[in-house]
Design a protein around this motif. Sequence first.
Motif: not given
Length: 401
Positions: A243-244, A246, A251, A253, A255, A260, A262-263, A355
């Motif tokens: 998961s990245t 930013d 956000r 993302t 993976v 991908p 989910r964001t 979330d």
Amino acid sequence: MHHTRPAAALAVLSMSACLLAGCSTGPEGDSGRAQASPVAARAAHTPHIRLNAADGQKHVSVRRGGRVTVAAGKITKVSLATANGRVVHGAVSSSGRTWAPDAVLDHDTAYRLTVVAAGAGGREATKGIAFTTVAASDRFTGTFTPGGGSTVGVGMPVSFTFDKAITDRKAVESAIEVGSSSGQAVVGHWFGPRRLDFRPQQYWKAHSVITVGIHLDGVKGAKGAYGEQDRTVRFTVGRGQVSTVDASAHRMTVVRDGKPLRTLLITAGAPNSTTWNGQMVISEKLTSTRMDGATVGFAGQYDIPDVPHAMRLSTSGTFVHGNYWGPDSVFGHSNISHGCVGLNDVKGGGDSHQDGAWFFDNSLVGDVVVVRNSDDRTIAPDNGLNGWNMSWDQWKAGSAR
């Protein structure tokens, strides 16, 4: 009825006999007689007794010190007793080639071991030694993660923490073998004298099986530090999830297996308490935990007794966690945390649609969370299980092998 052997069979038999007898052929092609050395013949029938200690040796393993192995013969008698005459009982294996005490030996105790074995033709060998086992206070132990039988994410290193400082790092590292069913090469790296981590060059291949052979029994790690652990553990790598975050776009993302998933909208560290950049590994999952600013240098700024869905990313207190106290408007729009990555959640964490709950339920210990675009430096590789922030050359330079 008289049967005649086929010529080919006779030729094979003759050659086999010649090889076994050590025949030689002279210039005229005559077979010479086998000249068996009497010394060689005796050696071939004399049993060889192998022990796990030398005469007079100290700091001997309590698990292996009394064991006996015999080659080219069988055990006929074993006597193992303490210096004050207490007999240690044991048993010979069905093959007659090994003998072991019924229980581990006592620590810091002097023993006398005598073995008699018989070879072919009744030739005997005898061997006797005196030794002293290691004192309980002279042991060292390595605790390690992950545990055997667990399923972890692709970023999970094998991490050992020793209860004594290790000075002979090569001996200790060489006694631990880490291998993967994927065939990836695995290398150790020392973070100081008490911590040794193992990882491959890239993240583990998803769905691989990792085998950790811990063969520290009898290994001297330092003065007054002898290992006793001898076991093999296995764990499984699950699906590949990275998961990245930013931090500037607020956000994350997620993976999974390259696709991908989910964001999520997040809030990261505020300008005066920014989030580390770099590759971080989830080392712990807590359904609920207390977070007190006093423990991480923010005394009086927060003390939340029931932070939901908390996943540790660093030893120093960086988490990805649910946040129920921040207004919904901050997620995806501003950074207000004290260095953690916050996800929208509810008090008590009971809403699975939030979330914070979703990410917790879809994460494994060992999953990777990468933070980018934060106004901070890259996390130190030894702050948590975060050795991925070193180049492969830097990592290999920390091996003692």
